[in-house]
Enzyme design. Structure first.
Site, PDB file in Angstrom:
ATOM      1  CE  LYS A  44      -3.539   2.696   0.049  1.00 58.20           C
ATOM      2  NZ  LYS A  44      -4.613   2.706   1.051  1.00 58.20           N
ATOM      3  CE  LYS A  57      -2.795   7.812   7.261  1.00 61.85           C
ATOM      4  NZ  LYS A  57      -3.142   6.420   6.833  1.00 61.85           N
TER       5      LYS A  57
END
Length: 299
Positions: free
Chosen positions: A175, A243
Site C-alpha cells: 500500500k 500521512k
C-alpha cells in the site's frame, strides 16, 4: 463461508468504511458496525445493518472484523486499547485491518492479535470512495495464506482485485508503494494540466488523447476532468495522503531505498496541507503547481 451465517463487524464507518459495510449488507452478511460518530451507525442501520454502542459490543460475536480507521495510533487504540477488539473478540475470529498504517505497526498489532487467538490480516485498500461504493477496491493482504483464503468471501463483497502479497506487514508495504505511485502521478498530471492551460490547449481534448496513449493512467481516467474544472470534492483527502507519504518515506529510509521523486512529492503534499487544503481531494496538488507557476486558469 455462508454469508447468512457469517457475522462481520466493521469498525470505522467513514468515507471508506461506510460504503464497505453497506456492500457487506448487500452481499447478505450479518453486518454490525461501530463508529465514534453515531450518525454513521444510523446510516448503516438504514442500509440494513446493525449498530453497536462500542467496539467490544460490535466484535463480541463477529466471525470477521474489519477495521478502517485513519492512522497507526488509531489502529493500536482500536485493537489494543481499553475495550479494544483484541481483548473482546472471540477466539478464532479473523481480523482484517483495511486501514493504511506503518508496516511495523501492522506486524506488532498482528502479533498481539495472534497471541490472543485471533487470525489477523493487514489488508489495506486502494480505489478511493468510488471504489468503496462500487465494491471494486483493490485489496493487498498480508498474513497467513490460510487466513486470507478464509476471509476471501468477505473481501470479495467489497473488492474486485484481491491479492495475497505475503506475510504480516506485506499488505501495508504494498500500500505504501501504491500511495507513492498515486501521489507522483497526481503531481505529474497536475503539472501537465497547468502546462496545457498556459498554452490555451483544450484540456478535455488533451486528457482524452493522453489517456489513450502510453501516458494513460487512472488519474487521467478518473480525476483529470474534475481537476481541470477545479473540483476537489474529497474522495481521498490531502490530510490522509500526507500521512501516507510520511509512512512511505520513513519505510524507504529504514530500508535504505532512495525515493527522490517520492520525497519531493511528499514535500509538495505537505506544503499543500500547510496552505490549508487538507480537507480537499489529493488531486488538489494542481492548486500548488498553479501557485508555484504564478498562473491562474484562463477561462
Amino acid at each position: 463461508m455462508s454469508t447468512q451465517q457469517t457475522t462481520v463487524a466493521v469498525i470505522g464507518l467513514g468515507i471508506m468504511g461506510g460504503p464497505m459495510a453497506a456492500n457487506l449488507v448487500k452481499a447478505g452478511f450479518d453486518t454490525v458496525g461501530y463508529n465514534r460518530s453515531p450518525q454513521k451507525v444510523k446510516d448503516l442501520e438504514a442500509a440494513g445493518g446493525r449498530g453497536a454502542a462500542s467496539i467490544a459490543e460490535a466484535v463480541a460475536d463477529a466471525d470477521v472484523i474489519i477495521t478502517m480507521v485513519p492512522d497507526s495510533p488509531d489502529v493500536e487504540d482500536v485493537a489494543l486499547g481499553e475495550g479494544g477488539l483484541v481483548g473482546a473478540a472471540k477466539s478464532g475470529a479473523i481480523w482484517v485491518d483495511a486501514s493504511t498504517i506503518r508496516p511495523d505497526v501492522a506486524v506488532r498489532v498482528g502479533e498481539a492479535a495472534t497471541e490472543a487467538g485471533l487470525r489477523p490480516l493487514d489488508a489495506p485498500v486502494s480505489g478511493g470512495e468510488k471504489g468503496a461504493i462500487e465494491a471494486t477496491l483493490s485489496i493487498m493482504a498480508g498474513g497467513e495464506a490460510e487466513t486470507f483464503e478464509a476471509a476471501r468471501p468477505v473481501l470479495e463483497a467489497v473488492g474486485k482485485t484481491i491479492v495475497h502479497v505475503g506475510p504480516s506487514g506485506s499488505g501495508q508495504t504494498v500500500k505504501a508503494a501504491n500511495q507513492l505511485i498515486v501521489a507522483g502521478t497526481i503531481e505529474l498530471v497536475s503539472e501537465a494540466l497547468v502546462f496545457l492551460e498556459a498554452y490555451g490547449v483544450d484540456t478535455e481534448a488533451a486528457i482524452k488523447v493522453l489517456a489513450g496513449g502510453l501516458a494513460g493512467n487512472r488519474i487521467l481516467d478518473n480525476k483529470a476532468s474534475a481537476m481541470a474544472q477545479r473540483s476537489f470534492q474529497p474522495g481521498f483527502r490531502v490530510d490522509l495522503h500526507h500521512k501516507d507519504m510520511g509512512i512511505v518515506t520513513a519505510a524507504a529510509r529504514e530500508a535504505g531505498v532512495a525515493i527522490p521523486l517520492g520525497a519531493l512529492t511528499a514535500q509538495l503534499m505537505g506544503s499543500l496541507r500547510q496552505l490549508g487544503h487538507g480537507d480537499l481531494d489529493h488531486s488538489a496538488l494542481l492548486l500548488l503547481v498553479e501557485q508555484l507557476s504564478g498562473h491562474t486558469r484562463k477561462d
